[in-house]
Design a protein around this motif. Structure first.
Motif, mmCIF file in Angstrom:
data_model
loop_
_atom_site.group_PDB
_atom_site.id
_atom_site.type_symbol
_atom_site.label_atom_id
_atom_site.label_comp_id
_atom_site.label_asym_id
_atom_site.label_seq_id
_atom_site.Cartn_x
_atom_site.Cartn_y
_atom_site.Cartn_z
ATOM 1 N N THR A 104 0.826 -1.206 -0.071
ATOM 2 C CA THR A 104 0.034 -0.102 0.014
ATOM 3 C C THR A 104 0.737 1.319 -0.067
ATOM 4 O OG1 THR A 104 -1.758 -1.036 0.973
ATOM 5 C CG2 THR A 104 -1.798 1.275 1.205
ATOM 6 N N PHE A 107 2.462 1.484 -3.473
ATOM 7 C CA PHE A 107 1.650 2.159 -4.762
ATOM 8 C C PHE A 107 0.900 3.421 -4.512
ATOM 9 C CE2 PHE A 107 1.514 -2.300 -6.018
ATOM 10 C CZ PHE A 107 1.887 -1.976 -7.445
ATOM 11 N N ARG A 108 0.714 3.762 -3.152
ATOM 12 C CA ARG A 108 0.546 5.238 -2.807
ATOM 13 C C ARG A 108 1.439 6.299 -3.212
ATOM 14 N NH1 ARG A 108 -1.813 4.597 2.355
ATOM 15 N NH2 ARG A 108 -4.031 4.230 1.141
ATOM 16 N N TYR A 110 3.750 5.822 -5.648
ATOM 17 C CA TYR A 110 3.595 5.895 -7.153
ATOM 18 C C TYR A 110 2.465 6.416 -7.826
ATOM 19 C CZ TYR A 110 3.132 4.140 -12.033
ATOM 20 O OH TYR A 110 3.091 4.201 -13.240
ATOM 21 N N ALA A 111 1.329 6.312 -7.268
ATOM 22 C CA ALA A 111 0.099 6.603 -7.814
ATOM 23 C C ALA A 111 0.138 8.389 -7.624
ATOM 24 C CB ALA A 111 -1.312 6.298 -7.034
ATOM 25 N N VAL A 179 -2.343 -1.566 -13.695
ATOM 26 C CA VAL A 179 -1.835 -0.371 -13.162
ATOM 27 C C VAL A 179 -2.073 0.832 -14.069
ATOM 28 C CG1 VAL A 179 0.055 0.888 -12.135
ATOM 29 C CG2 VAL A 179 -0.634 -1.585 -11.355
ATOM 30 N N LEU A 183 -5.042 3.717 -13.742
ATOM 31 C CA LEU A 183 -4.639 5.105 -13.280
ATOM 32 C C LEU A 183 -4.700 5.798 -14.515
ATOM 33 C CD1 LEU A 183 -1.218 4.326 -11.501
ATOM 34 C CD2 LEU A 183 -3.460 5.324 -10.734
ATOM 35 N N ASP A 196 -7.298 6.985 -3.152
ATOM 36 C CA ASP A 196 -7.100 5.477 -2.182
ATOM 37 C C ASP A 196 -7.909 4.570 -2.555
ATOM 38 O OD1 ASP A 196 -5.288 7.124 -0.647
ATOM 39 O OD2 ASP A 196 -6.809 7.988 0.527
ATOM 40 N N VAL A 199 -5.933 2.857 -5.297
ATOM 41 C CA VAL A 199 -4.888 2.257 -4.822
ATOM 42 C C VAL A 199 -4.943 0.871 -4.096
ATOM 43 C CG1 VAL A 199 -2.854 2.429 -3.113
ATOM 44 C CG2 VAL A 199 -3.482 4.384 -4.462
ATOM 45 N N ASP A 200 -6.096 0.924 -3.006
ATOM 46 C CA ASP A 200 -6.666 -0.121 -2.687
ATOM 47 C C ASP A 200 -7.039 -1.538 -3.319
ATOM 48 O OD1 ASP A 200 -6.128 1.042 -0.132
ATOM 49 O OD2 ASP A 200 -8.054 1.559 0.221
#
Length: 226
Positions: A104, A107-108, A110-111, A179, A183, A196, A199-200
Motif C-alpha cells: 500500500t 503504490f500510494r 507511485y500513484a 496499473v 490510473l 485511495d 490504490v486499495d
C-alpha cells in the motif's frame, strides 16, 4: 539535420559550459512538459513554439536535440525516473512493514507521483503512444523495468515466507497493464473513485497474485487471517 550544432565552450556568467548546457536542457524539458503534457500536445508542438516556451532560441534547441521526438523520449524517461525514485524511497521506508501495508505504501507513493501532475499522466500514457518504433521500444523497455521491480519485490516477499515462491514475470506483466490502465482511466475521469480506492484495489490485486487461493505460508497463518 545531420547532427546537433556544437554548443559554446568555456565559462560565461559564472557558469561552466556544462552547467549552461544542463540548464538549457532542463528549460527545454520543462517547456516540453507544459506543451506536450498540456496544450497543444506533442503532435501540435513545433520547435519554434517549444523554444519560445523555454525562453531560448531554435539554435539552442539544435545544440541540445536533433528532433522533437528526442525531447519526448527524454521527457518520458524523466517522468518514469521521478516515479521510480518515489517508489524506491517508499519501499525503503516500508521495509519492515507487513506485505499488505508495504504494498500500500509503495503504490500510494507511485500513484501520488504519477497523478499529482496530469501532464505526467499524459506523457506516460498518451503522448508516447504510436509516435515511432523507437519510442515504442523505449516505452516497452521502461515497462519491463517496472516488471523487474515487481518481480524483485515478489521474490523478496517469497523469501520472507510472505508470498508463494514462483516465477512472477507473466503475472507482473499483466499487473502492470492493470496499473497503467486503471490510473489512466481514473485520471481521465472514467472511474468514479478516490485515488485511495484505486490504490486499495491495485493492492488487493497484487496480494491476490502473491498469495493465490490455497497457499499457506510457513507456520500456516496468513497476514490478516487467523
Amino acid at each position: 539535420m545531420a547532427g546537433r550544432l556544437r554548443a559554446p565552450t568555456g565559462r560565461y556568467g559564472g557558469k561552466s559550459a556544462e552547467e549552461r548546457q544542463a540548464e538549457r536542457r532542463r528549460r527545454f524539458l520543462d517547456a516540453a512538459l507544459q506543451l506536450f503534457g498540456g496544450s497543444p500536445g506533442y503532435r501540435g508542438t513545433t520547435v519554434a513554439a517549444l523554444s519560445e516556451a523555454a525562453g531560448l532560441s531554435t539554435r539552442q534547441f539544435y545544440e541540445e536535440f536533433r528532433t522533437l521526438e528526442d525531447v519526448l523520449a527524454a521527457l518520458h524517461l524523466q517522468v518514469n525516473d521521478w516515479a521510480e525514485e518515489a517508489v524506491v524511497e517508499a519501499a525503503a521506508g516500508a521495509a519492515d512493514l507487513p506485505l499488505t501495508e508495504r504494498a500500500t505504501a509503495i503504490f500510494r507513493a507511485y500513484a501520488a507521483n504519477v497523478t499529482g501532475d496530469p501532464r505526467r499522466i499524459r506523457i506516460t500514457f498518451v503522448e508516447i503512444i504510436g509516435v515511432s518504433p523507437r519510442l515504442e521500444e523505449q516505452r516497452l523497455a521502461r515497462r519491463a523495468s517496472w516488471v523487474d521491480l515487481i518481480c524483485t519485490e515478489a521474490r523478496a516477499a517469497a523469501a520472507r515466507g510472505e508470498a508463494a515462491p514462483r516465477d512472477y514475470r507473466i503475472a507482473a506483466t499483466a499487473f502492470i497493464g492493470s496499473v497503467n490502465g486503471l490510473l489512466h482511466d481514473w485520471s481521465a475521469g472514467w472511474v468514479d473513485a478516490t485515488l485511495d480506492e484505486v490504490v486499495d484495489e491495485l493492492v488487493r490485486q497484487l496480494v491476490g497474485i502473491l498469495r493465490p487461493p490455497g497457499w499457506r505460508p510457513p507456520g500456516g497463518v496468513v497476514e490478516g487471517r487467523g
